[in-house]
Design an enzyme around this catalytic site. Sequence first.
Site, PDB file in Angstrom:
ATOM      1  CG  PHE A  41      -2.202   0.765   1.004  1.00 22.79           C
ATOM      2  CD1 PHE A  41      -3.152   0.356   0.091  1.00 22.79           C
ATOM      3  CD2 PHE A  41      -2.437   1.935   1.729  1.00 22.79           C
ATOM      4  CE1 PHE A  41      -4.318   1.070  -0.106  1.00 22.79           C
ATOM      5  CE2 PHE A  41      -3.609   2.669   1.542  1.00 22.79           C
ATOM      6  CZ  PHE A  41      -4.554   2.236   0.630  1.00 22.79           C
ATOM      7  CB  VAL A  61       1.802   1.710  -7.325  1.00 26.99           C
ATOM      8  CG1 VAL A  61       0.904   1.126  -8.401  1.00 26.99           C
ATOM      9  CG2 VAL A  61       2.999   2.405  -7.950  1.00 26.99           C
ATOM     10  CE  LYS A  72       9.751  -1.392 -11.782  1.00 21.16           C
ATOM     11  NZ  LYS A  72       9.706   0.008 -11.911  1.00 21.16           N
ATOM     12  CD  GLU A  80       0.472  -2.963 -20.896  1.00 16.20           C
ATOM     13  OE1 GLU A  80      -0.063  -3.831 -21.588  1.00 16.20           O
ATOM     14  OE2 GLU A  80       1.542  -2.404 -21.219  1.00 16.20           O
ATOM     15  N   GLY A 120       7.652  10.115  -6.230  1.00 16.42           N
ATOM     16  CA  GLY A 120       7.268   8.694  -6.269  1.00 16.42           C
ATOM     17  C   GLY A 120       7.610   8.021  -7.587  1.00 16.42           C
ATOM     18  CD  GLU A 136      11.878   0.901  -9.250  1.00 14.83           C
ATOM     19  OE1 GLU A 136      11.599  -0.114  -8.586  1.00 14.83           O
ATOM     20  OE2 GLU A 136      11.039   1.470  -9.974  1.00 14.83           O
ATOM     21  CG  ASP A 155      13.057   0.411 -13.774  1.00 19.47           C
ATOM     22  OD1 ASP A 155      12.358  -0.242 -12.986  1.00 19.47           O
ATOM     23  OD2 ASP A 155      12.578   1.130 -14.676  1.00 19.47           O
ATOM     24  CE  LYS A 212      10.042   0.197 -16.051  1.00 19.65           C
ATOM     25  NZ  LYS A 212      10.293   1.600 -15.717  1.00 19.65           N
ATOM     26  N   GLY A 256       4.886   6.978 -11.517  1.00 20.63           N
ATOM     27  CA  GLY A 256       3.986   7.779 -10.687  1.00 20.63           C
ATOM     28  C   GLY A 256       2.753   6.978 -10.285  1.00 20.63           C
TER      29      GLY A 256
HETATM   30  N1  HSE Z   1      11.295   3.738 -11.269  1.00 20.57           N
HETATM   31  C1  HSE Z   1      10.505   3.467 -12.409  1.00 20.57           C
HETATM   32  C2  HSE Z   1      10.707   4.552 -13.441  1.00 20.57           C
HETATM   33  C3  HSE Z   1       9.058   3.371 -12.006  1.00 20.57           C
HETATM   34  O1  HSE Z   1      11.212   5.612 -13.055  1.00 20.57           O
HETATM   35  O2  HSE Z   1      10.414   4.362 -14.608  1.00 20.57           O
HETATM   36  C4  HSE Z   1       8.125   2.917 -13.094  1.00 20.57           C
HETATM   37  O3  HSE Z   1       8.439   1.624 -13.544  1.00 20.57           O
END
Ligand code: HSE
Length: 411
Positions: free
Chosen positions: A13, A16, A98, A122, A180, A183, A194, A198, A296
């Site tokens: 919680f 997101v 991810k 997604e 926000g 990571e 990251d 992806k 976000g």
């Molecule tokens: N930390 C990631 C970004 C969050 O900035 O893209 C979304 O996946």
Amino acid sequence: MSRKNLNIGLYGFGCVGFGLYEVLQKTPGLKANIRNICVKDKNKPREIGIENFTFDQNDILNDDDINVVVELIDDADAAFEIVSAALKKGKAVVSANKKMIAEHFTELLELQEKYNVPLLYEAAACASMPIIRNLEEYYDNDLLESIEGIVNGSTNYILTKTFAENLSYDDALKQAQDKGFAESNPILDTGGFDAKYKLLILLAHSFGYVAKPSDIFNIGIDGIGTLELKYAREKGLKIKLIAQAFKAADGKLSAFVIPKFVSPEERLYSVDDVFNGVLTKTSFADTQFFVGKGAGAHPTASAVLSDISALSYNYRYEYKKIKQKEDLILSDDVTLNVLLRHKKEDAETFKKKFITIEEAYTNNEAGYITGTLTLQSLKDIQSGNNGDRSFILQNIVTAKETAIAESVLTA
Ligand code: HSE
């Protein structure tokens, strides 16, 4: 089509998770309600009453009325434990994690198959931008040749703020964290990890290639120095962190994440702040361009919501490209045109790694080389990086150009 009632067990919680809670309140048309929320920290102040929470993960897993688990926690190992337990119990799962998905892609495929349950994610790639489902469904017929894009919102935000607004790197990162976007371990963003996770997910849905994270090379933005920024400004370029994958005619596939100079003529040039942008190139449709907020609370929650909605009409990924079994080989056999900044003492050693050199010079502080080299040579140079060198991609040299460059070199 009648839609299933969904009883959701939510893990996490944070930014997101709360975003999803808010978004669900505003979409009463969807027959989905959160029955229980599992969080770790008993003492953390929450936006809603304590009676909504459990601290025992089994309360959700053992609740037979819960048919959908939404996993939005930070810790990838704990997330895998929860997601695999939920799939084994026959619960559909939605995840935005991810790192967890990239690290366990094959196991997650097997679990979905064995227990005949869907896992949708997604939100794990490019947040609000519906790229996975498009790759999975729309590009089933037209042959994909390449995908390329900005897939990390935090680094794009940092690059935009440092470049256009002259904010310091630390201040821009702090803003990305406060909003926000980042990571909890921001090295995952700034180091290009990251983006690599992806890209791994996108590779599976675009080319049917299931990679391990260690297979995909990544350089982040944390090594970019003021001189590279100055070089970009002088030439009217921007620097963007680009994830890309492309297929060569011989069945070889290249995939990597490297910062790149982008010119105003390129579509990705105007993708700034927290936005992500992905270009697909196919045999018949040619180039298409997706853009949307890449991080976000609400943008990410919107993709989670879309997955929850898709579950209500029994949608699942068919992994069509993986089933087509194209037997592609991930290869370093690609030539890149780059700018390399290095310690001046390394100039002669590094020059030998280049196929062609456009410019090379050293001053009192550092040396620069622009020219072409293979991905393998780039990896060799990068492997000894103690913060004293950086690469920015100028462009990919095509097979034809490589052949010309090599004939010039051997002439
Ligand atoms: N930390 C990631 C970004 C969050 O900035 O893209 C979304 O996946």
